[in-house]
Enzyme design. Structure first.
Site, PDB file in Angstrom:
ATOM      1  N   TRP A 236       0.819  -1.199   0.000  1.00 48.44           N
ATOM      2  CA  TRP A 236       0.000   0.000   0.000  1.00 48.44           C
ATOM      3  C   TRP A 236       0.862   1.260   0.000  1.00 48.44           C
ATOM      4  CZ3 TRP A 236      -5.225  -0.386  -0.905  1.00 48.44           C
ATOM      5  CH2 TRP A 236      -5.793  -1.652  -0.774  1.00 48.44           C
ATOM      6  N   SER A 237       0.623   2.181   0.933  1.00 48.59           N
ATOM      7  CA  SER A 237       1.259   3.508   0.832  1.00 48.59           C
ATOM      8  C   SER A 237       2.747   3.526   1.164  1.00 48.59           C
ATOM      9  CB  SER A 237       0.522   4.514   1.713  1.00 48.59           C
ATOM     10  OG  SER A 237      -0.705   4.874   1.116  1.00 48.59           O
ATOM     11  N   THR A 238       3.294   2.432   1.644  1.00 49.31           N
ATOM     12  CA  THR A 238       4.749   2.364   1.749  1.00 49.31           C
ATOM     13  C   THR A 238       5.365   2.526   0.364  1.00 49.31           C
ATOM     14  OG1 THR A 238       4.567   0.992   3.726  1.00 49.31           O
ATOM     15  CG2 THR A 238       6.664   0.922   2.579  1.00 49.31           C
TER      16      THR A 238
ATOM     17  N   LYS B 246       4.791   4.890  -1.582  1.00 49.68           N
ATOM     18  CA  LYS B 246       5.047   6.307  -1.845  1.00 49.68           C
ATOM     19  C   LYS B 246       6.516   6.673  -1.688  1.00 49.68           C
ATOM     20  CE  LYS B 246       0.406   8.140  -0.806  1.00 49.68           C
ATOM     21  NZ  LYS B 246      -0.350   6.907  -0.513  1.00 49.68           N
TER      22      LYS B 246
ATOM     23  N   TYR C  19      -3.638  14.393   3.478  1.00 48.05           N
ATOM     24  CA  TYR C  19      -3.066  13.187   2.899  1.00 48.05           C
ATOM     25  C   TYR C  19      -3.695  12.834   1.561  1.00 48.05           C
ATOM     26  CZ  TYR C  19      -1.260   8.409   2.771  1.00 48.05           C
ATOM     27  OH  TYR C  19      -0.627   7.251   2.421  1.00 48.05           O
TER      28      TYR C  19
END
Length: 393
Positions: free
Chosen positions: A72-74, A76, A162
């Site tokens: 997921w957002s890791t 980014k 966010y």
């Protein structure tokens, strides 16, 4: 949470970091872990590399050394690294208007909005105002065109909010306009391929057999998630639930094949730790540095602390985003050094870098916890790493 049996833990751990092994084991025993891995690099060298548990809900596939999972957002952090690499090469000016690279973005009063606002979640484009389905999210051209036409939810640069899914399209389209490549291709050809890092944006079909199944906790099925999302304020609803996604979506071939540079990364803990280690710069990357020292320092250049407009309720204190990564700050989200930085992923995963300590950490898992940030499993591992006497600021 009731105690559960602890599976066999594989891998290695330097004696100094046995506390990390203990915390990793405790995550299975009392924190509901299903399958997971953690890697700690100190001055570019692995001092912890552990994995264990199960790669599927039915507990038929053991978590292996090379098991991949959607983080997921890791993700980014990897996308931010691509942008900083272009800036370091003189191809991207973070203070230039986005429209200088992406002319259509000038619509709706955004002509002067600088690239740094995209990286720091301060662009006011946390989500689309019109309904956007998951199938539409998989359409790069449609999603970026809608973002280019969208008016900001707030005055850009004044607050952070966010950009859960839109971050990847916004930063990613700038990368594409400069290089002619989507972020997944740029990351593969310029970073992960040459350096042998086991991480990708999207999952190649040939690697599907290595992928772990993501599992929502019993207390958070999709219907409950949808009900909770419906109570969010409009900007948070747009950011987190337009479209609403979860483990069931992320386990599908369509999600794995999609270009989702904010949430579609797949990797091992080893791959995450290696990528975040590159963000430290040349001093602690075991000779595999990509960024110059000034470029690496720019990654954690704070853009202004505030109560985040989307995630504010998830933190005890105001938060501050650097240029693509969150600073540890007063919350201690990435350890005791307030200038350490990293990124959490939906469900619990994390990448962390602490330049003062020469430290990077990757933690990945498939049982998605109920915390929007600072999952207790992640925090227990970070606390154990620093308890080993790692020097921070």
């Amino acid at each position: 949470m009731a105690e559960q049996a602890v599976p066999h833990i594989d891998g290695r751990c330097d004696a100094r970091f046995e506390g990390v092994r203990a915390a990793f084991t405790e995550n299975f025993r009392v924190r509901g872990e299903l399958g997971a891995a953690v890697t700690v690099l100190l001055d570019g060298e692995p001092v912890v590399d552990l994995w264990g548990g199960w790669a599927d809900a039915a507990r038929t596939r053991p978590w292996e050394r090379d098991t991949l999972v959607n983080v997921w957002s890791t993700t980014k952090g990897a996308t931010a690294l691509c942008a900083h690499l272009l800036a370091d090469r003189g191809l991207l000016d973070l203070d230039a208007p986005v429209a200088a690279y992406w002319p259509e973005f000038a619509a709706a009063g955004k002509a002067d909005l600088p690239v740094r606002h995209l990286l720091s979640h301060r662009a006011g484009l946390a989500g689309l105002r019109e309904p956007h389905t998951l199938a539409q999210l998989y359409d790069w051209e449609l999603t970026t065109a809608r973002l280019a036409a969208t008016a900001p939810w707030w005055e850009p640069g004044t607050r952070s909010g966010y950009h859960a899914l839109t971050y990847g399209f916004l930063v990613g389209e700038v990368i594409r306009r400069i290089t002619g490549q989507l972020p997944s291709a740029f990351l593969r050809e310029e970073v992960c391929g040459p350096l042998g890092i086991d991480f990708s944006i999207g999952l190649p079909e040939k690697e599907a057999g290595r992928a772990a199944e993501l599992v929502h906790p019993p207390a958070a099925p999709g219907s409950a998630q949808a009900a909770a999302a419906s109570q969010l304020p409009p900007v948070a609803l747009a950011a987190l639930a337009n479209p609403l996604t979860g483990a069931a979506d992320a386990n599908t071939p369509a999600w794995r094949a999609a270009e989702l540079p904010a949430a579609g990364g797949h990797g091992t803990a080893r791959g995450v730790a290696a990528l975040y280690g590159l963000l430290i710069g040349p001093d602690h990357a075991d000779g595999r540095s990509l960024l110059s020292a000034p470029a690496a320092e720019r990654v954690r250049e704070g853009q202004g602390g505030c109560r985040d407009l989307v995630l504010g309720a998830a933190f005890e204190h105001d938060t501050e985003v650097g240029l693509g990564l969150w600073l540890s700050g007063a919350n201690g989200s990435y350890g005791p050094n307030p200038r350490a930085f990293g990124h959490d992923g939906f469900g619990g995963s994390c990448g962390l870098a602490d330049p003062e300590a020469g430290l990077s950490i990757g933690y990945v898992m498939n049982h998605m916890g109920g915390h929007i940030a600072n999952d207790p499993r992640k925090m227990a591992l970070i606390e154990a790493v620093y308890a080993a006497g790692v020097a921070s600021a």
